[in-house]
Write a protein that holds these residues in place. Structure first.
Motif, PDB file in Angstrom:
ATOM      1  N   LYS A  25       0.906  -1.203  -0.073  1.00  0.00           N
ATOM      2  CA  LYS A  25       0.000  -0.005  -0.051  1.00  0.00           C
ATOM      3  C   LYS A  25       0.899   1.202   0.017  1.00  0.00           C
ATOM      4  O   LYS A  25       0.795   2.144  -0.756  1.00  0.00           O
ATOM      5  N   LEU A  26       1.486   1.338   1.031  1.00  0.00           N
ATOM      6  CA  LEU A  26       2.723   2.506   0.956  1.00  0.00           C
ATOM      7  C   LEU A  26       3.756   2.665  -0.265  1.00  0.00           C
ATOM      8  O   LEU A  26       3.601   3.736  -0.822  1.00  0.00           O
ATOM      9  N   GLY A  27       4.159   1.663  -0.712  1.00  0.00           N
ATOM     10  CA  GLY A  27       4.907   1.599  -1.865  1.00  0.00           C
ATOM     11  C   GLY A  27       4.218   2.233  -3.022  1.00  0.00           C
ATOM     12  O   GLY A  27       4.995   2.922  -3.821  1.00  0.00           O
ATOM     13  N   PHE A  28       2.711   1.447  -3.168  1.00  0.00           N
ATOM     14  CA  PHE A  28       2.136   2.196  -4.514  1.00  0.00           C
ATOM     15  C   PHE A  28       1.810   3.645  -4.460  1.00  0.00           C
ATOM     16  O   PHE A  28       1.938   4.395  -5.162  1.00  0.00           O
ATOM     17  N   ALA A  29       1.363   4.024  -3.120  1.00  0.00           N
ATOM     18  CA  ALA A  29       1.035   5.180  -2.605  1.00  0.00           C
ATOM     19  C   ALA A  29       2.410   6.206  -3.172  1.00  0.00           C
ATOM     20  O   ALA A  29       2.517   7.273  -3.707  1.00  0.00           O
ATOM     21  N   GLY A  64     -11.825  15.559 -11.249  1.00  0.00           N
ATOM     22  CA  GLY A  64     -11.355  14.776 -12.421  1.00  0.00           C
ATOM     23  C   GLY A  64     -10.569  13.816 -11.834  1.00  0.00           C
ATOM     24  O   GLY A  64     -10.556  12.626 -12.620  1.00  0.00           O
ATOM     25  N   SER A  65      -9.631  14.227 -10.912  1.00  0.00           N
ATOM     26  CA  SER A  65      -8.596  13.059 -10.412  1.00  0.00           C
ATOM     27  C   SER A  65      -9.333  11.878  -9.778  1.00  0.00           C
ATOM     28  O   SER A  65      -8.910  10.860  -9.710  1.00  0.00           O
ATOM     29  N   ILE A  66     -10.470  12.170  -8.933  1.00  0.00           N
ATOM     30  CA  ILE A  66     -11.267  11.160  -8.238  1.00  0.00           C
ATOM     31  C   ILE A  66     -11.661  10.021  -9.400  1.00  0.00           C
ATOM     32  O   ILE A  66     -11.885   8.888  -9.116  1.00  0.00           O
ATOM     33  N   LEU A  67     -12.317  10.735 -10.344  1.00  0.00           N
ATOM     34  CA  LEU A  67     -13.113   9.854 -11.408  1.00  0.00           C
ATOM     35  C   LEU A  67     -12.046   9.067 -12.158  1.00  0.00           C
ATOM     36  O   LEU A  67     -12.288   8.048 -12.514  1.00  0.00           O
ATOM     37  N   ILE A  68     -11.161   9.483 -12.536  1.00  0.00           N
ATOM     38  CA  ILE A  68     -10.024   8.895 -13.127  1.00  0.00           C
ATOM     39  C   ILE A  68      -9.272   7.833 -12.376  1.00  0.00           C
ATOM     40  O   ILE A  68      -8.946   6.623 -12.772  1.00  0.00           O
ATOM     41  N   GLY A  69      -8.957   8.253 -11.051  1.00  0.00           N
ATOM     42  CA  GLY A  69      -8.630   7.193 -10.194  1.00  0.00           C
ATOM     43  C   GLY A  69      -9.554   6.171 -10.083  1.00  0.00           C
ATOM     44  O   GLY A  69      -8.992   5.085  -9.823  1.00  0.00           O
ATOM     45  N   ALA A 225      -5.165   4.901 -17.310  1.00  0.00           N
ATOM     46  CA  ALA A 225      -6.485   4.228 -16.775  1.00  0.00           C
ATOM     47  C   ALA A 225      -6.463   2.944 -17.713  1.00  0.00           C
ATOM     48  O   ALA A 225      -7.203   2.043 -17.303  1.00  0.00           O
ATOM     49  N   ALA A 226      -6.177   2.839 -18.989  1.00  0.00           N
ATOM     50  CA  ALA A 226      -6.328   1.908 -19.906  1.00  0.00           C
ATOM     51  C   ALA A 226      -5.375   0.820 -19.281  1.00  0.00           C
ATOM     52  O   ALA A 226      -5.807  -0.211 -19.374  1.00  0.00           O
ATOM     53  N   ASP A 227      -4.145   1.027 -19.104  1.00  0.00           N
ATOM     54  CA  ASP A 227      -3.231  -0.201 -18.814  1.00  0.00           C
ATOM     55  C   ASP A 227      -2.774  -0.158 -17.374  1.00  0.00           C
ATOM     56  O   ASP A 227      -1.702  -0.368 -17.060  1.00  0.00           O
ATOM     57  N   MET A 228      -3.621   0.293 -16.413  1.00  0.00           N
ATOM     58  CA  MET A 228      -3.143   0.056 -15.297  1.00  0.00           C
ATOM     59  C   MET A 228      -2.686  -1.253 -14.858  1.00  0.00           C
ATOM     60  O   MET A 228      -2.011  -1.472 -13.832  1.00  0.00           O
ATOM     61  N   PRO A 229      -3.522  -2.403 -15.434  1.00  0.00           N
ATOM     62  CA  PRO A 229      -3.162  -3.729 -15.111  1.00  0.00           C
ATOM     63  C   PRO A 229      -1.452  -4.052 -15.101  1.00  0.00           C
ATOM     64  O   PRO A 229      -1.017  -4.930 -14.521  1.00  0.00           O
ATOM     65  N   ASN A 248      -8.845  -4.287  -3.636  1.00  0.00           N
ATOM     66  CA  ASN A 248      -8.376  -3.451  -4.173  1.00  0.00           C
ATOM     67  C   ASN A 248      -7.818  -2.371  -3.398  1.00  0.00           C
ATOM     68  O   ASN A 248      -7.757  -1.078  -3.823  1.00  0.00           O
ATOM     69  N   GLN A 249      -7.632  -2.541  -1.997  1.00  0.00           N
ATOM     70  CA  GLN A 249      -7.241  -1.571  -1.013  1.00  0.00           C
ATOM     71  C   GLN A 249      -6.151  -0.666  -1.414  1.00  0.00           C
ATOM     72  O   GLN A 249      -6.117   0.436  -1.395  1.00  0.00           O
ATOM     73  N   ALA A 250      -4.968  -1.499  -1.620  1.00  0.00           N
ATOM     74  CA  ALA A 250      -3.916  -0.606  -2.165  1.00  0.00           C
ATOM     75  C   ALA A 250      -4.011   0.142  -3.162  1.00  0.00           C
ATOM     76  O   ALA A 250      -3.538   1.070  -3.496  1.00  0.00           O
ATOM     77  N   SER A 251      -4.750  -0.068  -4.375  1.00  0.00           N
ATOM     78  CA  SER A 251      -4.974   0.428  -5.488  1.00  0.00           C
ATOM     79  C   SER A 251      -5.802   1.794  -5.292  1.00  0.00           C
ATOM     80  O   SER A 251      -5.681   2.644  -5.698  1.00  0.00           O
ATOM     81  N   ILE A 252      -6.920   1.422  -4.166  1.00  0.00           N
ATOM     82  CA  ILE A 252      -7.590   2.663  -4.103  1.00  0.00           C
ATOM     83  C   ILE A 252      -7.001   3.712  -3.300  1.00  0.00           C
ATOM     84  O   ILE A 252      -6.887   5.044  -3.572  1.00  0.00           O
ATOM     85  N   ILE A 253      -5.852   3.285  -2.457  1.00  0.00           N
ATOM     86  CA  ILE A 253      -5.099   4.476  -1.862  1.00  0.00           C
ATOM     87  C   ILE A 253      -4.253   5.104  -2.494  1.00  0.00           C
ATOM     88  O   ILE A 253      -4.144   6.433  -2.473  1.00  0.00           O
ATOM     89  N   GLY A 254      -3.693   4.390  -3.761  1.00  0.00           N
ATOM     90  CA  GLY A 254      -2.694   5.011  -4.811  1.00  0.00           C
ATOM     91  C   GLY A 254      -3.503   5.764  -5.646  1.00  0.00           C
ATOM     92  O   GLY A 254      -3.258   7.038  -6.121  1.00  0.00           O
ATOM     93  N   ASN A 255      -4.457   5.094  -6.309  1.00  0.00           N
ATOM     94  CA  ASN A 255      -5.232   5.626  -7.475  1.00  0.00           C
ATOM     95  C   ASN A 255      -6.098   6.703  -7.345  1.00  0.00           C
ATOM     96  O   ASN A 255      -6.138   7.646  -7.981  1.00  0.00           O
TER      97      ASN A 255
END
Length: 496
Positions: A25-29, A64-69, A225-229, A248-255
């Motif tokens: 989580k912290l690393g992705f943030a 915009g940032s929240i929506l794209i995240g 957003a397209a190639d986040m995988p 997806n908790q780590a993803s949510i914190i970062g994205n």
């Protein structure tokens, strides 16, 4: 069968197993802090305050940032759940050969961004060397800076995370100093940062200006957003977790959290820079607001910021795509240097002045792909994927000579609609692309080409980390007549 089918099995594109998911989580943030400190974001703030007050620019940026995240997190579940990269999963909605076309467009866009960010970093590096040694040649700095970034990326995702851990705190501290300095400069010029607007607009024009800032922020990150995988496949997630939010908790914190905070701050700095100096070029702004050692430190921030952004957000996705197109004989490191060459050939020093319209156009084209991925993964397959056939040249994703026409028709319609309604590009492209693909695939294409995970949505066969499975892909060619044997013991993984 010949070894021809091996082109789908490049080692760098195989599913990432649980024990190789190294980003927490912290690393992705921290990676996001590094990625989101993009100097091109200054242009959004600088353009925004020409028509709107800073408050409205900030509000539009947050939205915009929240929506794209949120889009990134939704699509990123493909990597979290199955360990798949963007170009590999794209074989499902576009076909084993068709995936190359939209993927290459994404790879080209990422390479252009690499060039733009490297140019900014090279001018900052040139400024540092000019202070220290009276050296002045940004082109040599560009070449050196590009090579250092490419080598760092070629060393792998762990090297990128370690660099982000180092760069992120430094970037935050220096960014705060930069904001404070520019704010003081604005006040000296008699421009109050919260009320100054160069060309105030009202009524419908204000609404349009507000929406453009939202769409610019979304378009700014539409490529990721397209190639986040391609990145999320390395993020740690709990096994056997069926709750989407917990998985997806780590993803949510970062994205969503880290991206929104950092992106907003960068846009604010660009806005304040324009208010103070009528120029949102960050190198120019720094040279006007500081000198000597302080200027050198601030310029170093620019170098670190562009480096951190480029490795994760641009070079990794582009290299993964180019490796997918080139096959096993074209490894990840070769894709890395291909991205660098393309990013330089487009002459990025000429692109910055057209960045806002480019963001809207790029966002529209890629948003249709994001919509198609959403419809394919969630609405049609319901997160279940026949992963083995993604690596089988004669499997269900071959469709018609390697192409899924439903995907291409939906992409064409969605991209065209977004281009016609450019001020609403991302939303229009996403919605139109998703709706068109859903109906074309469900009621036409998948009637002709049956999909195993849709016909038999069995969790044990087609889910990944949710049932504790690692997808294991043999490196031998797959015959069309091969029988796929699925282990019912999710702990042990599966083999073809």
């Amino acid at each position: 069968m010949s070894n021809k089918s091996n082109y789908l099995k490049s080692p760098d594109l195989l599913p990432v197993p649980y024990n190789r998911k190294t980003i927490g989580k912290l690393g992705f943030a921290f990676i996001w802090v590094g990625m989101a400190v993009v100097l091109a974001a200054f242009a959004i703030g600088g353009a925004g305050v020409q028509n709107l007050s800073l408050f409205w620019v900030i509000l539009a940026t947050v939205i915009g940032s929240i929506l794209i995240g949120l889009c990134m997190t939704i699509i990123g579940d493909i990597g979290i759940e199955h360990g798949l990269s963007f170009p590999v999963y794209m074989r499902a909605p576009f076909g084993t050969i068709g995936t190359h076309i939209p993927s290459l467009i994404r790879g080209f866009a990422a390479s252009c961004w690499f060039g733009i960010n490297t140019y900014f970093g090279s001018t900052a590096m040139n400024g540092i060397l000019n202070i220290l040694f009276d050296f002045d040649n940004w082109l040599i700095c560009y070449i050196i800076f590009a090579l250092v970034q490419l080598i760092n990326t070629a060393l792998g995702i762990k090297a990128i995370e370690r660099f982000a851990d180092l760069a992120a705190p430094v970037i935050i501290i220096i960014s705060v100093w930069m904001y404070t300095t520019l704010s003081d400069k604005a006040l000296e010029e008699g421009h109050h940062i919260w009320s100054w607007v160069e060309h105030p607009v009202t009524g419908g024009a204000a609404v349009t200006a507000f929406i453009i800032v939202i769409m610019s922020n979304m378009g700014f990150w539409s490529t990721l957003a397209a190639d986040m995988p391609s990145i999320s496949r390395f993020i740690k997630a709990p096994k056997y977790e069926r709750n989407w939010f917990k998985r997806n908790q780590a993803s949510i914190i970062g994205n969503i959290v880290a991206l929104t905070i950092t992106q907003t701050f960068m846009v604010v700095i660009g806005a304040v820079s324009y208010i103070a100096l009528q120029n949102y070029d960050p190198v120019f702004a720094l040279q006007q607001s500081a000198d000597g050692l302080i200027l050198g430190i601030l310029l170093l921030m620019i170098v670190l910021a562009q480096w951190s952004t480029n490795t994760s957000a641009n070079v990794v996705p582009a290299a993964t795509i180019f490796s997918n197109v080139g096959g096993p004989k074209f490894p990840f490191w070769a894709g890395v240097f291909t991205a660098g060459i393309i990013g330089t050939m487009v002459q990025p020093w000429s692109l910055f002045n057209i960045i806002i319209p480019a963001l809207l156009i790029c966002g529209g084209i890629l948003s249709a792909i994001v919509g198609i991925l959403f419809a394919d993964y969630y609405l049609l397959r319901k997160r279940r994927v026949n992963v083995y056939d993604l690596y089988n040249d004669h499997g269900q994703y071959r469709y018609f000579k390697g192409f899924n026409l439903a995907g291409f028709i939906a992409w064409t319609i969605g991209g065209t609609a977004a281009s016609l309604l450019i001020n609403y590009s991302f939303v229009v492209g996403f919605v139109v692309g998703a709706i068109c693909y859903y109906f074309l695939a469900k009621y036409w294409w998948f009637q002709k080409y049956k999909q195993a995970e849709i016909e038999d949505p069995d969790d044990e066969k087609y889910l990944g980390i949710t049932v504790g499975r690692d997808w294991i892909i043999d490196e031998e060619p797959i015959e069309a007549s091969d029988v796929v044997t699925v282990s019912t013991n999710a702990n042990k993984g599966v083999n073809i």
